[in-house]
Design an enzyme around this catalytic site. Sequence first.
Site, mmCIF file in Angstrom:
data_model
loop_
_atom_site.group_PDB
_atom_site.id
_atom_site.type_symbol
_atom_site.label_atom_id
_atom_site.label_comp_id
_atom_site.label_asym_id
_atom_site.label_seq_id
_atom_site.Cartn_x
_atom_site.Cartn_y
_atom_site.Cartn_z
ATOM 1 C CE LYS A 194 -3.306 2.399 2.612
ATOM 2 N NZ LYS A 194 -4.350 2.558 3.934
ATOM 3 C CD GLU A 200 8.894 -6.105 7.457
ATOM 4 O OE1 GLU A 200 8.851 -5.142 6.950
ATOM 5 O OE2 GLU A 200 8.776 -6.129 8.719
ATOM 6 N N GLY A 251 -4.823 -1.955 4.953
ATOM 7 C CA GLY A 251 -3.956 -2.714 4.512
ATOM 8 C C GLY A 251 -4.909 -4.195 4.530
ATOM 9 N NE ARG A 252 -6.669 -3.676 10.836
ATOM 10 C CZ ARG A 252 -6.106 -2.414 10.803
ATOM 11 N NH1 ARG A 252 -4.745 -2.476 10.239
ATOM 12 N NH2 ARG A 252 -6.575 -1.514 11.688
ATOM 13 C CD GLU A 337 -2.030 -4.303 11.267
ATOM 14 O OE1 GLU A 337 -2.826 -4.000 10.220
ATOM 15 O OE2 GLU A 337 -0.936 -4.621 11.212
ATOM 16 C CG HIS A 368 -4.449 -35.672 15.627
ATOM 17 N ND1 HIS A 368 -4.811 -36.914 16.283
ATOM 18 C CD2 HIS A 368 -5.456 -35.778 14.780
ATOM 19 C CE1 HIS A 368 -5.831 -37.530 15.609
ATOM 20 N NE2 HIS A 368 -6.350 -36.729 14.744
ATOM 21 C CE LYS A 496 5.671 -0.919 10.242
ATOM 22 N NZ LYS A 496 4.830 -0.269 9.243
#
Length: 531
Positions: A194, A200, A251-252, A337, A368, A496
């Site tokens: 965005k 990253e 963003g999400r 978030e 399991h 950050k």
Amino acid sequence: MKRCDHTAAWAALQGHFEAHGRGFDLREAFARDAGRFQALSFEAPEVFADLSKNLLDTATLHFLLDLARECGLEARRDAMLRGEPVNTTEGRAVLHTALRAPEGQGPHSAEVHAVLNDMLAYADSVRSDWTLTDIVNIGIGGSDLGPQMAVKALDSFSKAGQRLHFVSNVDGHDLAPLLQRLDANKTLFIIASKTFTTQETMANAQAARDWFLSHGGHAISKHFVATTTHVQAAAAFGITTTFGFWDWVGGRYSLWSAIGLPIAIAIGSENFRALLAGAHAMDRHFAEAPLAQNLPVLLGLLDVWYRNFHGFGSRSVAPYHQGLARLPAFLQQLEMESNGKCVDLDGNALPYATSPVVWGEPGTNGQHAYFQMLHQGTDVIPVEFIAVKTPAHPWAGQHQKLLANCLAQSQALMLGKSTAQAAAESAPTASASLAPEVLARHRTFPGNRPSTTFVLDTLNPRSLGALLALYEHRVFTSGALWGINSFDQWGVELGKALCNQLLPRLASSASLGDTAGLDASTAGLLRRLLS
Ligand code: F6P
């Protein structure tokens, strides 16, 4: 707009909880009320939801709906849907719903559909380009989780011969092994960000470009494409094909925008439009259904009931469909978030809890691993089962086993097993050294553990769209009641900033031992890593 704890309904709920909530027993509730399943199961577009195995009854819902009304939930919802700047700390509208509205409807329709049409035409051209065998999406957070989850979920709609990959981590162990398997001139890189500034993503994009050029890659213009709101930054990177979106897409909440390009490449434009249509159908339901029948609203209210009255700190999501393996990870960002906040809209510290921890794995794998704790641990953790009626594979027997497991788990959580029942069963021989009554206590299940079960007819683009929009609006509902801003994420910023301060100390060997001003733990760890 009132904060939940300032309402009369909140006080009424506290009284109701003491009188009927704390000691609520699901088994008794079903025995008392033959119509409980009918009363507490709901239909929404593409999604059937059984809420009857939860620790509430219609009286509880009545109080919770009063709370929603008193908090002004409907007005807040309508303000979001109209495009008012409900993300107050960033002064932004929140309009992911506009991305899935049919052409001519909803805010920003012309620009939304212009980009959508371009993006889908491009996706179809990539899809039919047999020279492109591998598509690599480089992005993180919302620029990764949604597309990655949806591509896996809709695998049965994807085209043979083209592989989709997702690289997110700045750790080179994510990108490096993938590049080893790729041919530069048969690969398309999508740089999804965005902001087009995320550390990253920029590091991985740079590394991918360097690799491309050093491995015989020609024409960055054909092999790199960007999806971003920051079109100039993409151009400065050397990318000539960019699909944009807008600051009113969080963003999400962005898989419906150009960020959905990998999904569109995987499933094709028609199926992508079906994904949007499913989400839009759920948007209409959220906007128009009466609160008492409004599934996202009911789920958000249930979340408040569990978090603030029962005090449950987490919720486990168990999709009984392997395609939904990444759904819990997607929901972690969507929910935590959005609602992991500790101040209200006016900046006041909250006296009550907000987002639970959301976690999970596909069934039956989770059974399991950690289901032991769900059944017999000291915490009560509501579980959300997702069952799909018709599979996309041909093995009816396996599907029956999957569904039987899904139903059995919610049944076991609710019914439990008394010590007397356990004692009446024959004990396994391996435990013969223990007194039978001791062994029976180990084999007791408290039961009365709550769960919700969603049922989809099939997992297809439309039903996935509806399911995801259901989750989005549910998160909106609990966030609105808590009086928080569900659309910012200041909590990611401090880390950050500190990372950027530490980076020079790691980047140069000359700075070995440059720990001035650091706390003793960080300094010790830095020296250890540099030694
Ligand atoms: O750091 C959090 C975050 O801002 C998320 O909200 C977002 O989805 C992610 O980073 C990626 O951001 P971008 O798409 O701008 O690279």
